[in-house]
Scaffold this active site. Structure first.
Site, PDB file in Angstrom:
ATOM      1  N   ASP A  24       1.174  -0.430  -0.100  1.00  0.00           N
ATOM      2  CA  ASP A  24      -0.192   0.283  -0.061  1.00  0.00           C
ATOM      3  C   ASP A  24       0.783   1.214   0.135  1.00  0.00           C
ATOM      4  O   ASP A  24       2.241   1.380  -0.436  1.00  0.00           O
ATOM      5  CB  ASP A  24      -1.431  -0.449   1.589  1.00  0.00           C
ATOM      6  CG  ASP A  24      -2.193   0.630   0.959  1.00  0.00           C
ATOM      7  OD1 ASP A  24      -2.206   2.042   0.691  1.00  0.00           O
ATOM      8  OD2 ASP A  24      -3.470  -0.134   1.331  1.00  0.00           O
ATOM      9  N   HIS A  78      -3.614   6.188   3.605  1.00  0.00           N
ATOM     10  CA  HIS A  78      -4.446   5.048   2.622  1.00  0.00           C
ATOM     11  C   HIS A  78      -3.943   3.650   3.579  1.00  0.00           C
ATOM     12  O   HIS A  78      -5.140   2.607   3.927  1.00  0.00           O
ATOM     13  CB  HIS A  78      -4.251   5.591   1.762  1.00  0.00           C
ATOM     14  CG  HIS A  78      -5.422   4.264   1.036  1.00  0.00           C
ATOM     15  ND1 HIS A  78      -4.785   3.021   0.971  1.00  0.00           N
ATOM     16  CD2 HIS A  78      -6.221   4.498  -0.138  1.00  0.00           C
ATOM     17  CE1 HIS A  78      -5.569   2.001  -0.177  1.00  0.00           C
ATOM     18  NE2 HIS A  78      -6.159   2.929  -0.587  1.00  0.00           N
ATOM     19  N   SER A 121     -11.115  -0.260  -0.965  1.00  0.00           N
ATOM     20  CA  SER A 121      -9.617  -0.268  -0.710  1.00  0.00           C
ATOM     21  C   SER A 121     -10.256  -0.301   0.902  1.00  0.00           C
ATOM     22  O   SER A 121      -9.354  -1.781   1.399  1.00  0.00           O
ATOM     23  CB  SER A 121      -9.459   1.304  -0.635  1.00  0.00           C
ATOM     24  OG  SER A 121      -8.081   1.482  -1.671  1.00  0.00           O
TER      25      SER A 121
END
Ligand SMILES: *[C@@H]1O[C@H](CO)[C@@H](O)[C@H](O)[C@H]1NC(C)=O
Ligand SMILES: *[C@@H]1O[C@H](CO)[C@@H](O)[C@H](O)[C@H]1NC(C)=O
Ligand SMILES: *[C@@H]1O[C@H](CO)[C@@H](O)[C@H](O)[C@H]1NC(C)=O
Ligand SMILES: *[C@@H]1O[C@H](CO)[C@@H](O)[C@H](O)[C@H]1NC(C)=O
Ligand SMILES: *[C@@H]1O[C@H](CO)[C@@H](O)[C@H](O)[C@H]1NC(C)=O
Ligand SMILES: *[C@@H]1O[C@H](CO)[C@@H](O)[C@H](O)[C@H]1NC(C)=O
Ligand SMILES: *[C@@H]1O[C@H](CO)[C@@H](O)[C@H](O)[C@H]1NC(C)=O
Ligand SMILES: *[C@@H]1O[C@H](CO)[C@@H](O)[C@H](O)[C@H]1NC(C)=O
Ligand SMILES: *[C@@H]1O[C@H](CO)[C@@H](O)[C@H](O)[C@H]1NC(C)=O
Length: 733
Positions: free
Chosen positions: A142, A197, A518
């Site tokens: 990621d 994220h 996600s």
């Protein structure tokens, strides 16, 4: 003499011109290409690096490879990245041992309540296997991670499991611990997460249980990952411009060799043949080593063919809602209440402010459309200051504050999702937005109040999110994708205090609310890890099968925001982690089955030999029609232009008993959506005497008059009275 001199002058001139043109090529026309070379040779005398050098030397004719070879893959599969001209690229592509050469495209990065919603309730003492759980390592590919987050604190953790072969190489200002045991990076300066994220996804999969977490009071509760005792290894492959293919491949190369048990990757965006797609390549070699890769479906829904993550050796995850929703009410001056969505902890105490529509707050140099969108270049501060700005899309959120707006009411293109807003704001669906505009146009002095967000219980869940990417599968049209759906809307999880919770938002938070496939992807990775803690020997396909065949049935729904939600949106259904622990029977797939499937996809023996590192002969005898791959779902694209005519199609499958040694399963077929399918199963009863015994069967589907707008479906259920092993059957024109 004179002649010779002239000749040599000409010669040196030519040479100069030649050199000049070479350097012109060097500077402008060289591009980074990824050269994929399949499996690593097991020959003792094989050194991949020197092979890569010799290929490059042969192709370029140069002796130094310093500014040519960018990186090599040498740990889990074979390949390299090099700076090449187009002509050199073509040469490399033809060389022996090279599977594919492709450009270094950038891919894109695509929770308190969610685990309870799925049935993995902490207060009800979910069955857990703590020793195995702390031996489980999840590789998170990621955009980095926040090592200081409480979600990754190592309080109560012992040293890393013995099998761990990775490193903590997180770059600048980064320390690992016994929870976050590994860190690597392939772009930028380190593994530290700049935007939230990667921290969010990692904490959803395996974050610690942290009590009393909320977003400024909203969604208060305990935040935790699927396997809170598991370890995390973080691989940063992104920058703010995207996630380059070569970095993604490096992360897979390392993660597999480092000894992770499972890989979660919430990144996507290429839809290329498998041999030119970094995630498909990495996941193939992970699968060959017994490591399951879970990948997000993408956020390009609800359009057909928008799903990426198309390979059958990847578990592809769609996003759906949970029963916890955030609503933000707007009360108009005439007393009407409109229910919008946003994550708005700002409390204006119900006070009403004048409303101003972007169209009327604009200077004369803007056209009506741009003005309605509240484009920053259009708004005049004097007309907006102290008022509630009304905008045709969410763009206005970014600039409203700078022109002195008190609040924003915007038309939301995704009215099923609440987004974090940097000032008091609410997003309205089309109907409510239209009545707001008509109120503004009809009232003498229009005004409204934007209330603080309330948390509501939403009975209508799960519903596949509007943004979640949909099938059918653009590459292997007889393999259903996405495979499964999981919570991916309004998930509260750990965040990076270096990032903004929303655009142009000065606040800094350790936990925030995000939506996307996600967020759904690490939920499934958490479930897969949970299963692996009970069955450490299970192969990726057994875990995938257990998750898919025990999923909650999701019924197709008409007209969610104007589209029909079908198996192309949710695959086998909504994940049910508790049932997935006890599937009874599984559809198993080994590497050889995937190779036979690729034979059926018309890959040649030569290419498959390089990819798999084994002798492969694609012959009619052992090539598998894609729809006969032993997959937990059954899909057929009917190609005949005449959809009125009848068709007959068969699917061959084999089930492995992982439940009760002596058991008898009976098949039933339940109708689904679309045109009626007539389904028969032979044999219709399967009797098992031992665990690990396999039994085969054939499903015959007869249909006709196929609906061209939606797929037609049915469900095959094998039941022994305790276990219900369900597979969707999907036929489309
Ligand atoms: C390291 O990162 C932490 C967390 O972002 C920050 O507080 C600290 O100042 C950083 N230290 C250095 C030396 O950059
Ligand atoms: C909400 O947060 C407060 C502390 O801010 C805590 O006392 C309370 O128990 C929390 N409520 C729930 C449901 O966790
Ligand atoms: C308020 O105005 C809106 C838009 O004109 C209208 O739809 C609504 O019925 C009005 N409410 C009341 C209570 O008059
Ligand atoms: C409940 O969920 C459905 C489906 O996502 C959505 O259409 C509806 O607006 C939600 N209701 C509330 C009150 O959030
Ligand atoms: C799906 O539809 C079936 C048949 O109409 C119904 O029995 C079932 O309750 C529905 N399931 C859900 C989750 O809505
Ligand atoms: C493979 O090639 C055969 C023969 O050309 C063709 O009929 C078939 O559709 C192809 N399969 C795929 C998956 O492209
Ligand atoms: C592959 O096949 C060739 C020729 O049949 C044989 O010589 C070789 O040993 C085989 N290699 C492997 C790894 O089985
Ligand atoms: C296909 O069969 C041939 C001969 O029976 C065998 O050599 C080859 O390994 C098989 N290929 C695959 C992919 O199983
Ligand atoms: C197609 O199947 C239906 C139902 O099984 C049957 O009634 C019909 O006669 C068939 N049509 C053709 C053209 O075979």
């Amino acid at each position: 003499m004179a002649k010779l001199a002239a000749y040599s002058f000409l010669l040196s001139c030519l040479l100069v011109v030649f050199l000049c043109s070479i350097s012109a090529v060097t500077d402008e026309d060289k591009k980074e290409y990824i050269v994929y070379m399949g499996s690593l040779s097991s020959r003792a005398d094989y050194t991949p690096m020197s092979h890569h050098m010799s290929i490059l030397q042969e192709v370029t004719g140069e002796s130094s490879m310093e500014d040519r070879l960018v990186r090599s893959y040498t740990r889990s599969f074979n390949g390299f990245v090099a700076r090449l001209t187009k002509a050199e690229r073509d040469k490399v592509a033809k060389m022996e041992g090279v599977v594919s050469v492709f450009t270094n495209k950038k891919l894109q990065l695509h929770t308190t309540m969610s685990w309870d919603f799925m049935g993995l309730k902490e207060e009800q003492k979910t069955k857990r296997n703590p020793t195995m759980e702390s031996d489980t390592i999840i590789g998170v590919i990621d955009g980095g991670i926040t090592p200081e987050s409480q979600s990754f604190s190592d309080k109560g953790f012992g040293p890393p499991p013995k099998k761990w072969k990775g490193v903590c190489s997180g770059g600048k200002n980064f320390t690992c611990n016994n929870k976050l045991i590994g860190a690597r990076y392939y772009t930028g300066e380190g593994t530290r997460d700049p935007d939230g994220h990667g921290t969010h996804t990692a904490s959803i999969a395996a974050g610690n249980a942290v009590p009393d977490i909320s977003f400024f009071g909203l969604g208060n509760g305990t935040v935790r990952g699927g396997v809170p005792a598991a370890r995390i290894a973080a691989y940063n492959v992104c920058t703010d411009k995207g996630c380059p293919s070569d970095a993604i491949l490096s992360a897979f190369d390392d993660a597999i060799a480092d000894g992770v048990d499972l890989i979660t990757i919430s990144i996507g965006g290429v839809r290329r043949p498998f041999e030119s797609d970094p995630i498909a390549i990495g996941a193939f070699h992970a699968m060959a080593k017994g490591i399951l890769t879970v990948n997000s479906a993408g956020n390009n829904g609800p359009f057909e063919l928008s799903v990426t993550a198309l390979a059958p050796w990847i578990l592809c995850v769609a996003a759906s809602t949970t029963n916890r929703g955030f609503v933000t009410k707007v009360i108009l001056g005439n007393g009407t209440t409109l229910v919008g969505k946003s994550v708005n902890p700002f409390d204006l105490k119900g006070k009403k402010y004048p409303l101003v529509y972007g169209k009327s707050a604009a200077s004369s140099k803007c056209d009506a459309e741009t003005a309605g969108l509240c484009d920053p270049s259009c708004l005049e501060k004097s007309r907006v200051e102290g008022k509630i700005l009304v905008c045709d899309d969410a763009n206005g959120l970014k600039t409203a504050k700078s022109v002195g707006a008190i609040a924003v009411i915007f038309h939301s293109p995704i009215p099923d999702v609440a987004v974090v807003v940097p000032l008091p704001a609410s997003g309205l669906g089309m109907e409510d937005f239209e009545s707001l505009v008509s109120y503004i146009e009809s009232a003498d002095s229009p005004q409204a109040a934007v209330l603080k967000t309330e948390t509501v219980f939403n009975r209508t869940a799960p519903v596949v999110a509007y943004f979640s990417s949909c099938g059918p599968n653009a590459l292997a049209r007889d393999i259903l994708k996405p495979d499964i759906t999981a919570p991916g809307v309004e998930i509260l999880a750990a965040y990076s205090p270096d990032g903004e919770p929303s655009k142009h938002d000065p606040r800094r938070v350790k936990y925030s609310v995000l939506s996307g496939t996600s967020m759904a992807c690490p939920h499934i990775a958490g479930v897969a890890a949970y299963i692996k803690t009970f069955y450490p020997k299970w192969s990726p396909s057994m875990i995938q099968s257990a998750i898919m065949t025990t999923a909650w049935l999701v019924n197709a729904t008409d007209k969610i925001l104007g589209r029909t939600s079908t198996e192309f949106g949710y695959g086998a259904g909504h994940v049910n982690p508790i049932a997935a622990l006890n599937p009874g029977l599984v559809y198993e797939l080994e590497k050889a089955d995937h190779i036979a499937f690729l034979c059926g996809m018309n890959y040649t023996s030569d290419v498959l030999k390089v990819i798999s590192g084994e002798n492969v002969t694609c012959s009619e005898k052992n090539e598998t029609l894609p729809r006969n791959l032993n997959y937990p779902s059954m899909t057929y694209m009917y190609l005949d232009s005449d959809t009125d005519s009848n068709f007959t199609v068969t699917f061959d499958r084999t089930l492995t008993n992982v439940g009760t040694p002596s058991s008898t399963y009976k098949s039933t077929v339940v109708a689904g959506y679309g045109s009626k399918l007539s389904v028969s199963v032979t044999p219709s009863v399967l009797s098992f005497k031992t665990v690990n015994e396999k039994q085969s069967f054939r499903v015959t589907v007869i249909g006709g008059n196929l609906d061209e707008q939606v797929p037609s479906s049915a469900n095959l259920i094998w039941s022994d009275g305790t276990h219900n092993v369900r597979s969707p059957i999907v036929v489309y024109a």
